[in-house]
Write a protein that holds these residues in place. Structure first.
Motif, short mmCIF file in Angstrom:
data_model
loop_
_atom_site.label_atom_id
_atom_site.label_comp_id
_atom_site.label_asym_id
_atom_site.label_seq_id
_atom_site.Cartn_x
_atom_site.Cartn_y
_atom_site.Cartn_z
N THR A 78 0.83 -1.20 0.00
CA THR A 78 0.00 0.00 0.00
C THR A 78 0.87 1.25 0.00
O THR A 78 0.58 2.23 -0.70
CB THR A 78 -0.93 0.00 1.23
OG1 THR A 78 -1.78 -1.15 1.17
CG2 THR A 78 -1.78 1.26 1.26
N ALA A 79 1.94 1.23 0.81
CA ALA A 79 2.84 2.38 0.86
C ALA A 79 3.51 2.63 -0.48
O ALA A 79 3.68 3.78 -0.92
CB ALA A 79 3.91 2.15 1.94
N ILE A 80 3.87 1.54 -1.16
CA ILE A 80 4.49 1.67 -2.48
C ILE A 80 3.51 2.30 -3.47
O ILE A 80 3.86 3.23 -4.22
CB ILE A 80 4.97 0.30 -2.99
CG1 ILE A 80 6.14 -0.20 -2.13
CG2 ILE A 80 5.39 0.39 -4.46
CD1 ILE A 80 6.54 -1.64 -2.42
N GLU A 81 2.27 1.82 -3.47
CA GLU A 81 1.27 2.35 -4.39
C GLU A 81 0.95 3.80 -4.07
O GLU A 81 0.79 4.63 -4.98
CB GLU A 81 0.00 1.51 -4.33
CG GLU A 81 -1.08 1.96 -5.31
CD GLU A 81 -0.60 2.01 -6.75
OE1 GLU A 81 -1.10 2.88 -7.48
OE2 GLU A 81 0.25 1.20 -7.14
N ASP A 82 0.87 4.13 -2.76
CA ASP A 82 0.64 5.53 -2.38
C ASP A 82 1.76 6.42 -2.88
O ASP A 82 1.52 7.53 -3.38
CB ASP A 82 0.52 5.65 -0.86
CG ASP A 82 -0.78 5.05 -0.33
OD1 ASP A 82 -1.69 4.77 -1.15
OD2 ASP A 82 -0.89 4.87 0.90
N GLY A 83 3.01 5.93 -2.75
CA GLY A 83 4.14 6.71 -3.23
C GLY A 83 4.10 6.91 -4.73
O GLY A 83 4.41 7.99 -5.24
N ARG A 84 3.70 5.87 -5.45
CA ARG A 84 3.59 5.99 -6.90
C ARG A 84 2.53 7.02 -7.29
O ARG A 84 2.72 7.79 -8.23
CB ARG A 84 3.24 4.63 -7.50
CG ARG A 84 4.41 3.64 -7.52
CD ARG A 84 3.97 2.26 -7.95
NE ARG A 84 5.10 1.34 -8.02
CZ ARG A 84 4.98 0.02 -8.06
NH1 ARG A 84 3.77 -0.52 -8.03
NH2 ARG A 84 6.05 -0.73 -8.12
N GLN A 85 1.40 7.01 -6.56
CA GLN A 85 0.35 7.98 -6.86
C GLN A 85 0.82 9.41 -6.62
O GLN A 85 0.53 10.31 -7.41
CB GLN A 85 -0.89 7.68 -6.02
CG GLN A 85 -1.64 6.44 -6.45
CD GLN A 85 -2.93 6.24 -5.68
OE1 GLN A 85 -3.12 6.81 -4.61
NE2 GLN A 85 -3.82 5.43 -6.22
N VAL A 86 1.54 9.62 -5.53
CA VAL A 86 2.07 10.96 -5.24
C VAL A 86 3.05 11.38 -6.33
O VAL A 86 3.03 12.52 -6.81
CB VAL A 86 2.73 11.00 -3.85
CG1 VAL A 86 3.48 12.31 -3.65
CG2 VAL A 86 1.68 10.82 -2.76
N SER A 87 3.93 10.46 -6.74
CA SER A 87 4.93 10.80 -7.76
C SER A 87 4.27 11.13 -9.10
O SER A 87 4.82 11.90 -9.88
CB SER A 87 5.92 9.65 -7.93
OG SER A 87 5.32 8.53 -8.57
N ARG A 88 3.09 10.54 -9.35
CA ARG A 88 2.37 10.82 -10.60
C ARG A 88 1.41 12.00 -10.47
O ARG A 88 0.71 12.34 -11.41
CB ARG A 88 1.58 9.58 -11.04
CG ARG A 88 2.42 8.37 -11.38
CD ARG A 88 1.58 7.30 -12.09
NE ARG A 88 0.51 6.82 -11.24
CZ ARG A 88 0.53 5.67 -10.58
NH1 ARG A 88 1.61 4.89 -10.65
NH2 ARG A 88 -0.50 5.28 -9.85
N GLY A 89 1.36 12.60 -9.29
CA GLY A 89 0.43 13.70 -9.08
C GLY A 89 -1.00 13.24 -8.97
O GLY A 89 -1.92 13.94 -9.37
N GLU A 90 -1.22 12.07 -8.37
CA GLU A 90 -2.57 11.53 -8.26
C GLU A 90 -3.05 11.45 -6.82
O GLU A 90 -4.21 11.10 -6.57
CB GLU A 90 -2.62 10.11 -8.86
CG GLU A 90 -2.29 10.08 -10.35
CD GLU A 90 -2.16 8.67 -10.87
OE1 GLU A 90 -2.26 7.73 -10.05
OE2 GLU A 90 -1.96 8.50 -12.08
N ALA A 91 -2.20 11.75 -5.85
CA ALA A 91 -2.58 11.64 -4.44
C ALA A 91 -1.76 12.62 -3.62
O ALA A 91 -0.79 13.22 -4.11
CB ALA A 91 -2.37 10.21 -3.94
N ALA A 277 9.62 27.08 -7.78
CA ALA A 277 10.48 26.89 -8.94
C ALA A 277 10.49 25.44 -9.39
O ALA A 277 10.62 25.15 -10.59
CB ALA A 277 11.90 27.36 -8.60
N ALA A 278 10.37 24.50 -8.45
CA ALA A 278 10.28 23.08 -8.77
C ALA A 278 8.99 22.54 -8.15
O ALA A 278 9.00 21.99 -7.06
CB ALA A 278 11.49 22.32 -8.23
N PRO A 279 7.86 22.71 -8.83
CA PRO A 279 6.57 22.31 -8.24
C PRO A 279 6.43 20.80 -8.10
O PRO A 279 7.00 20.03 -8.86
CB PRO A 279 5.54 22.87 -9.24
CG PRO A 279 6.27 22.95 -10.53
CD PRO A 279 7.69 23.28 -10.17
N LEU A 280 5.64 20.39 -7.10
CA LEU A 280 5.32 18.99 -6.93
C LEU A 280 4.42 18.51 -8.07
O LEU A 280 3.72 19.32 -8.69
CB LEU A 280 4.60 18.78 -5.60
CG LEU A 280 5.41 19.09 -4.33
CD1 LEU A 280 4.50 18.96 -3.10
CD2 LEU A 280 6.61 18.17 -4.21
#
Length: 306
Positions: A78-91, A277-280
């Protein structure tokens, strides 16, 4: 520290009731499985199993350990999937700011589209002056801002993306003689009382309006009551004076106000997105949506016949 592989092996042995069936289920050699469990018990400092003739059972400490780690693999996944969603701008949480002259009502289409694209994300919204927004974003306390130009202070830590400008309107008490005019020029307002005033340390809408008046050779006269916030429209309705506002603020109008467009070609209010300057990724996603929705809305507004 126990490894995830060791915990997986331990849980399999407990579930299968022995090393031999667990080794078969895991597709590993039994000696390797036994060696990993010996290492795990050494690491933990207590015995996990009671070796019996027909297999193994868990010790009291082993049962306690099992109850605590039985969901660890699922939690990790779950933590891995949550991290992936954040990195893709989905969570994650998007901290969004807007100025009072860019009311939340105008941002709702962007917010709805953002929710459709990133349903696991949450938006934390607050209203601040444009100058304060730049400070919050530069200090990492906010992710994106909607500011009204001009701003007096700029920083390299914050990038601005200009949005399509809005036409300016005059907000007049309904019984005002000029309320029936099809259009007005800024010069027509020279003798009127304004219910807003420039803040000496800020830009924004009030400074934009003042600059337009100064170009026509007059300083806006102040009414007996003024406000730099959206409450200025309440003052207009109460007869304390007039206000020059962007089209988007019409949604905030109370009864007793008429709006007349300004005919001057430069009677527009500029705005911009403010981003680090470097947005999430989450901020970048919202920015791309807002640039589309606000740009389209502004383009449609420009097609009206003033």
């Amino acid at each position: 520290m126990p490894t995830l592989r060791q915990i997986r092996y331990f849980l399999a042995i407990g579930a299968q009731g022995g090393f031999t069936p667990a080794a078969a289920a895991l597709h590993v050699a039994q000696p390797a499985l036994s060696r990993q469990m010996a290492l795990l018990e050494d690491e933990l400092g207590f015995a996990l199993f009671v070796r019996e003739a027909r297999g193994v059972s868990l010790t009291p400490a082993g049962r306690q350990f099992r109850d605590r780690v039985i969901n660890i693999e699922q939690s990790l996944q779950t933590a891995i999937e949550d991290g992936r969603q954040v990195s893709r701008g989905e969570a994650g949480v998007l901290r969004l700011l807007h100025s009072s002259s860019l009311p939340l009502e105008g941002l709702l289409p962007s917010i709805r589209q953002f929710h459709d694209r990133a349903p696991s994300a949450r938006i934390d919204i607050d209203r601040l002056s444009s100058e304060q927004q730049l400070v919050e974003i530069a200090e990492g306390k906010a992710d994106i801002g909607f500011i009204r130009l001009p701003v007096l202070r700029r920083t390299d830590d914050v990038a601005l993306r200009h949005l399509a400008a809005e036409r300016l309107l005059v907000a007049l008490p309904s019984r005002h003689p000029m309320a029936v005019a099809p259009a007005l020029a800024i010069a027509d307002l020279a003798e009127e009382r304004f219910v807003s005033a420039v803040h000496r340390e800020r830009g924004g809408l009030a400074r934009c309006v003042t600059d337009l008046c100064l170009k026509r050779g007059f300083v806006p006269r102040l009414g007996p009551a003024i406000s730099r916030k959206t409450s200025m429209l309440t003052l207009v309705a109460a007869g304390f004076g007039i206000a020059v506002i962007p089209e988007g603020m019409q949604k905030l109008a109370t009864p007793g106000i008429d709006f007349v467009p300004l005919s001057d070609g430069d009677a527009v209010a500029a705005s911009a997105l403010a981003l680090p300057a470097a947005p999430l990724p989450l901020a970048e996603l919202f920015a791309s949506i807002a640039e589309g929705t606000l740009g389209n809305a502004a383009h449609a507004a420009k097609t009206h016949d003033f």
